[in-house]
Design an enzyme around this catalytic site. Structure first.
Site, PDB file in Angstrom:
ATOM      1  N   GLU A  31      -0.990   9.481   0.976  1.00 42.26           N
ATOM      2  CA  GLU A  31      -1.897  10.336   1.740  1.00 42.26           C
ATOM      3  C   GLU A  31      -2.155   9.789   3.141  1.00 42.26           C
ATOM      4  O   GLU A  31      -2.346  10.567   4.090  1.00 42.26           O
ATOM      5  CB  GLU A  31      -3.223  10.452   0.996  1.00 42.26           C
ATOM      6  CG  GLU A  31      -4.300  11.177   1.779  1.00 42.26           C
ATOM      7  CD  GLU A  31      -5.650  11.156   1.093  1.00 42.26           C
ATOM      8  OE1 GLU A  31      -6.191  12.246   0.867  1.00 42.26           O
ATOM      9  OE2 GLU A  31      -6.156  10.055   0.779  1.00 42.26           O
ATOM     10  N   ASP A  32      -2.134   8.471   3.284  1.00 36.62           N
ATOM     11  CA  ASP A  32      -2.538   7.871   4.550  1.00 36.62           C
ATOM     12  C   ASP A  32      -1.502   7.985   5.651  1.00 36.62           C
ATOM     13  O   ASP A  32      -1.839   7.801   6.818  1.00 36.62           O
ATOM     14  CB  ASP A  32      -2.890   6.394   4.340  1.00 36.62           C
ATOM     15  CG  ASP A  32      -4.193   6.213   3.582  1.00 36.62           C
ATOM     16  OD1 ASP A  32      -5.113   7.034   3.786  1.00 36.62           O
ATOM     17  OD2 ASP A  32      -4.290   5.270   2.791  1.00 36.62           O
ATOM     18  N   ARG A  69       0.456  -1.623   7.437  1.00 39.58           N
ATOM     19  CA  ARG A  69       0.871  -0.369   6.811  1.00 39.58           C
ATOM     20  C   ARG A  69       1.757   0.486   7.700  1.00 39.58           C
ATOM     21  O   ARG A  69       2.268   1.519   7.253  1.00 39.58           O
ATOM     22  CB  ARG A  69      -0.358   0.436   6.378  1.00 39.58           C
ATOM     23  CG  ARG A  69      -1.234  -0.265   5.351  1.00 39.58           C
ATOM     24  CD  ARG A  69      -2.137   0.709   4.634  1.00 39.58           C
ATOM     25  NE  ARG A  69      -1.350   1.697   3.913  1.00 39.58           N
ATOM     26  CZ  ARG A  69      -1.873   2.763   3.302  1.00 39.58           C
ATOM     27  NH1 ARG A  69      -3.184   2.959   3.336  1.00 39.58           N
ATOM     28  NH2 ARG A  69      -1.106   3.629   2.673  1.00 39.58           N
ATOM     29  N   ARG A 127     -10.350   2.246  10.036  1.00 35.89           N
ATOM     30  CA  ARG A 127      -8.929   2.602  10.045  1.00 35.89           C
ATOM     31  C   ARG A 127      -8.589   3.735  11.020  1.00 35.89           C
ATOM     32  O   ARG A 127      -7.425   3.917  11.355  1.00 35.89           O
ATOM     33  CB  ARG A 127      -8.486   3.002   8.632  1.00 35.89           C
ATOM     34  CG  ARG A 127      -8.693   1.926   7.570  1.00 35.89           C
ATOM     35  CD  ARG A 127      -7.749   0.751   7.736  1.00 35.89           C
ATOM     36  NE  ARG A 127      -7.979  -0.292   6.747  1.00 35.89           N
ATOM     37  CZ  ARG A 127      -7.406  -0.330   5.548  1.00 35.89           C
ATOM     38  NH1 ARG A 127      -6.564   0.628   5.183  1.00 35.89           N
ATOM     39  NH2 ARG A 127      -7.665  -1.318   4.719  1.00 35.89           N
ATOM     40  N   CYS A 155      -5.531   9.736  -2.782  1.00 36.64           N
ATOM     41  CA  CYS A 155      -4.701   8.753  -2.071  1.00 36.64           C
ATOM     42  C   CYS A 155      -3.248   8.749  -2.534  1.00 36.64           C
ATOM     43  O   CYS A 155      -2.349   8.359  -1.787  1.00 36.64           O
ATOM     44  CB  CYS A 155      -5.262   7.349  -2.265  1.00 36.64           C
ATOM     45  SG  CYS A 155      -6.967   7.135  -1.724  1.00 36.64           S
ATOM     46  N   ASP A 184       0.811  -1.223   0.000  1.00 34.13           N
ATOM     47  CA  ASP A 184       0.000   0.000   0.000  1.00 34.13           C
ATOM     48  C   ASP A 184       0.840   1.267   0.000  1.00 34.13           C
ATOM     49  O   ASP A 184       0.293   2.370   0.123  1.00 34.13           O
ATOM     50  CB  ASP A 184      -0.900   0.023   1.238  1.00 34.13           C
ATOM     51  CG  ASP A 184      -2.029  -0.984   1.178  1.00 34.13           C
ATOM     52  OD1 ASP A 184      -3.040  -0.690   0.512  1.00 34.13           O
ATOM     53  OD2 ASP A 184      -1.903  -2.063   1.778  1.00 34.13           O
ATOM     54  N   HIS A 210     -12.587   5.096   3.622  1.00 33.05           N
ATOM     55  CA  HIS A 210     -12.141   6.355   4.227  1.00 33.05           C
ATOM     56  C   HIS A 210     -13.192   7.446   4.036  1.00 33.05           C
ATOM     57  O   HIS A 210     -14.018   7.384   3.113  1.00 33.05           O
ATOM     58  CB  HIS A 210     -10.833   6.828   3.574  1.00 33.05           C
ATOM     59  CG  HIS A 210      -9.636   6.015   3.918  1.00 33.05           C
ATOM     60  ND1 HIS A 210      -8.734   5.561   2.977  1.00 33.05           N
ATOM     61  CD2 HIS A 210      -9.171   5.577   5.115  1.00 33.05           C
ATOM     62  CE1 HIS A 210      -7.774   4.873   3.572  1.00 33.05           C
ATOM     63  NE2 HIS A 210      -8.026   4.859   4.862  1.00 33.05           N
TER      64      HIS A 210
END
Length: 266
Positions: free
Chosen positions: A79-80, A99, A145, A259, A74, A175
């Site tokens: 962005e995450d 992640r 998440r 993302c 991932d 999300h």
């Protein structure tokens, strides 16, 4: 020219830089929550990512690549792992344990660009895809998440920067930004059945495609997934310039156009 509220102009100066990361050869192993696993053409994903980067360059951004992370399926979804507010870069604590190794891989580049770096701590979980910044408000999705601890830690870090956090329940999407984002004038584009739409303050445009609610703002240009042509048409009707980009291989991994980058003013 669109006329924006003064507070939004002050809080939303156009970005100058886009941080990205090349897709991992293990992209097909990316975490999934709502979609059934499909075959992912990694070579095609690489070409689509190059097209995405080229679009950002054409829109006037400096594109900076974080270090490659071939063992992080991932990792392309940068962005995450970091939320940027003014000169602060807040390293997240992703909700998927697989992640969490991505986070420290971006720290050095952020420090090098002059950001003050903070980090969320256990038991907080927060993915950047659950953080929607609109003016001085930061909407934070409650999802699988992102938990209340993550929202609370973020709120403490951004309060001195003049931001407030509003929590939003999300039920139909991975999300928050899968379900809702905002245009430069503060109008929301959304799939209201997927989240508590009463938590956002402003006009809402309902988009017809499941990939149409996640849009990326580069100044007054709105970047929309090529799979959301009808949403793009609605946004054009609101007077904005729209650019479409094909990210179909990443959509198989529950990703949208936001993302794949972190936009900043450094």
């Amino acid at each position: 020219m669109t006329s924006y509220p003064a507070a939004m102009i002050l809080a939303s100066s156009p970005p100058t830089t886009a941080f990205v990361r090349a897709p991992s050869p293990r992209l097909a192993e990316a975490e999934l929550t709502f979609l059934e696993r499909q075959d992912v053409d990694v070579e095609r994903a690489g070409a689509q990512h190059a097209g995405y980067r080229d679009l950002l360059l054409r829109l006037g951004l400096e594109v900076v690549a974080f270090p490659e992370a071939p063992d992080q399926p991932d990792g392309v979804f940068v962005e995450d792992v970091v939320v940027v507010v003014d000169d602060a870069a807040i390293l997240t604590r992703p909700g998927a344990p697989s992640r969490r190794g991505e986070v420290e891989t971006v720290r050095a580049d952020l420090v090098r660009r002059g950001f003050t770096v903070h980090a969320l701590r256990q038991p907080a979980t927060l993915d950047g895809g659950d953080v929607l910044q609109v003016g001085d408000t930061m909407y934070v999705g409650r999802t699988r998440r992102t938990n209340d601890g993550g929202a609370a830690q973020l709120a403490r870090l951004v309060a001195p920067l003049g931001r407030r956090v509003v929590r939003v329940d999300v039920t139909g999407a991975l999300h928050l930004k899968t379900a809702v984002t905002a245009l430069p004038d503060g109008t929301f584009v959304a799939l209201p059945d997927w989240f508590d739409s009463g938590a956002v303050r402003g006009d809402v445009v309902v988009v017809p495609e499941p990939t149409g609610a996640d849009v990326l703002l580069v100044g007054e240009t709105v970047v929309v997934a090529a799979s959301a042509a009808r949403a793009a048409a609605l946004i054009r009707e609101h007077g904005f310039r729209v650019e479409s980009v094909d990210i179909s291989e990443f959509e198989k991994c529950e990703a949208g156009v936001t993302c794949l980058s972190v936009l900043t003013r450094r």
